[in-house]
Design an enzyme around this catalytic site. Structure first.
Site, PDB file in Angstrom:
ATOM      1  N   ARG A 156      30.355  26.646  31.848  1.00 11.05           N
ATOM      2  CA  ARG A 156      29.507  26.048  30.824  1.00 11.05           C
ATOM      3  C   ARG A 156      28.467  27.074  30.401  1.00 11.05           C
ATOM      4  NH1 ARG A 156      27.205  21.362  34.370  1.00 11.05           N
ATOM      5  NH2 ARG A 156      27.189  23.182  35.771  1.00 11.05           N
ATOM      6  N   GLU A 157      28.371  27.312  29.113  1.00 10.13           N
ATOM      7  CA  GLU A 157      27.351  28.244  28.648  1.00 10.13           C
ATOM      8  C   GLU A 157      25.977  27.701  29.013  1.00 10.13           C
ATOM      9  OE1 GLU A 157      27.649  29.950  24.741  1.00 10.13           O
ATOM     10  OE2 GLU A 157      29.782  29.505  24.651  1.00 10.13           O
ATOM     11  N   LYS A 209      43.590  23.432  31.126  1.00 10.42           N
ATOM     12  CA  LYS A 209      42.407  23.901  30.408  1.00 10.42           C
ATOM     13  C   LYS A 209      42.166  23.091  29.143  1.00 10.42           C
ATOM     14  CE  LYS A 209      39.125  26.544  28.773  1.00 10.42           C
ATOM     15  NZ  LYS A 209      37.746  26.506  29.300  1.00 10.42           N
ATOM     16  N   CYS A 265      33.934  26.560  22.675  1.00  8.30           N
ATOM     17  CA  CYS A 265      35.116  26.012  23.354  1.00  8.30           C
ATOM     18  C   CYS A 265      35.627  24.711  22.764  1.00  8.30           C
ATOM     19  CB  CYS A 265      34.825  25.817  24.845  1.00  8.30           C
ATOM     20  SG  CYS A 265      34.578  27.355  25.743  1.00  8.30           S
TER      21      CYS A 265
END
Length: 440
Positions: A156-157, A209, A265
């Site tokens: 997670r950014e 993913k 994402c």
């Protein structure tokens, strides 16, 4: 050939976190990227992205001599293990992920890699990509016995470094068991701590993913739809989210009402999954609906702001607090805040923005990025809180009461303290709530 030598190709968010993380385990890592300016920054210990703790970890790895940087893949020709983390941006023509950077990286690695090297794909790729890459390697370099492994990231950014060191699972997909084991050994410290490791074929790994990100995007979109209902019928969306999030079958994460998902994402991966489904004749109807609803979210917000300002934005000045798609990152890719900025400008509003880290260049005479909250709010008819930075949670808007044209806040993130003394003097509108009129 040293077993502790690793090469990471592509040092953006995923690649740099991977490289620094592996170096912290004592592994020797060579980072390769085609951007000489980025490589020069990294050699000086300066990360090209903002991420908590990353600069310190990077400099420690450099000081220990465990990480190096180059624009030439030949400098990592002895590595037995490669991680590829290049970009796979969405193709505007097809809606699928572009693979030209990935294919070029794999071809470059294959030309210099030693026999039986493992090429591990961390980039998010369409289902079937790794199998196709393996077939190409088998055809073009049969004598080298190179192996492709899929190893998706779940970072997670804003908390990427923390997430690397505290994974909830590690997914390793590949046709070759020895190749999977080589990748698995690079994560040995995690397995000793009890982190689950899923070994599979590459099709399963690639699907995990996409499915994970699509499911999380669905949770975000679901709570936003419920938020719209609460705005109309009444209630407290935060308590609704808490009430359902305490159910262990649902969980509390990604149930924060807001402007919709953004970043590098979710938008890309949901669109790619929908495209893959259509291509194979298995339409992903839930995902396609999620995309449609999320895309309309910005329009819904704009209409609420417009209504609060007398259905007229032209000629008005709007302060936008926050540009990054989420707090604790400088990433503005597919940011709801940025989309709102462009929409406001198209409607004829003047926009003054402030973000503690993120920067945005807009070639429009009505736009200016400011260095302080106060400067952004000067002369504003509306203050839009667009990113959940901590300083916006605690900011005392008394400081700008005399500077604004109208005391009106639209809180896209539900972080403004509506119980603060200053809040009684402002009109405050929030996602998931009706307008709160000033009482004094």
């Amino acid at each position: 050939m040293k077993t502790d030598e690793i090469c990471v190709v592509g040092v953006g968010y995923v690649g740099l976190i991977q490289a620094v993380g592996l170096a912290s385990f004592g592994l020797k890592v060579t980072c390769v990227d085609l951007d000489p300016a980025k490589i020069d920054m990294l050699r000086r210990g300066v990360p090209p992205i903002f991420e908590a703790g990353l600069e310190e970890a990077l400099r420690q790895a450099i000081d220990r001599g465990l990480i190096g940087f180059s624009t030439d893949i030949a400098e990592a020709a002895a590595a037995p293990l490669y991680f590829v983390a290049v970009g796979t941006p969405t193709s505007e023509r097809t809606g699928n992920a572009r693979l030209d950077y990935l294919e070029a990286a794999v071809s470059g690695i294959a030309a210099v890699a030693p026999p039986e090297a493992v090429i591990t794909v961390k980039s998010t790729v369409p289902i079937g990509t790794c199998a196709a890459l393996q077939a190409r390697l088998d055809r073009d370099h049969p004598e080298k016995l190179l192996a492709i492994v899929s190893n998706p990231e779940f970072l997670r950014e804003g908390t990427a470094l923390h997430d690397f060191f505290n994974p909830e699972r590690i997914v390793i997909g590949g046709a070759s068991r020895p190749a999977r084991e080589r990748v698995r050994k690079s994560y040995a410290g995690f397995e000793e701590r009890g982190v689950p490791v899923i070994e599979s074929d590459t099709f399963t790994s690639e699907t995990i993913k996409y499915a994970a990100n699509a499911f999380l995007a669905t949770k975000v979109t679901f709570i936003n739809e419920i938020s719209d209902l609460v705005e109309t019928v009444g209630g407290d969306i935060d308590e609704v989210a808490r009430g359902i999030g305490l159910d262990s079958r649902i969980g509390p994460q990604f149930l924060k009402a807001g402007p919709g998902y953004g970043g590098s994402c979710f938008p890309k991966d949901t669109l790619a999954l929908a495209t893959i489904g259509r291509r194979h004749g298995v339409q992903q109807q839930i995902v396609e609906t999620v995309i449609r609803i999320n895309d309309s979210r910005r329009f819904h917000i704009l209409k609420r702001i417009e209504a609060a300002m007398g259905d007229k934005l032209s000629g008005k000045r709007v302060a936008v607090l926050g540009l990054a798609f989420k707090a604790d990152t400088d990433d503005v890719r597919d940011s709801p805040a940025v989309e709102i900025v462009h929409a406001l400008l198209e409607e004829g509003a003047a926009v003054r923005s402030y973000d503690p880290v993120a920067k945005l260049t807009v070639k429009h005479r009505g736009y200016r990025q400011c260095e302080t909250i106060a400067a952004a709010c000067e002369g504003a008819s509306a203050v839009l809180v667009a990113t959940e930075w901590g300083e916006f949670r605690t900011f005392d808007f008394t400081a700008v009461e005399e500077a604004v044209e109208r005391r009106y806040i639209f809180d896209m993130r539900r972080i403004v303290d509506i119980k603060a003394p200053w809040a009684r003097r402002w009109d405050i509108e929030r996602i998931g709530s009706p307008l709160i009129r000033a009482s004094g």
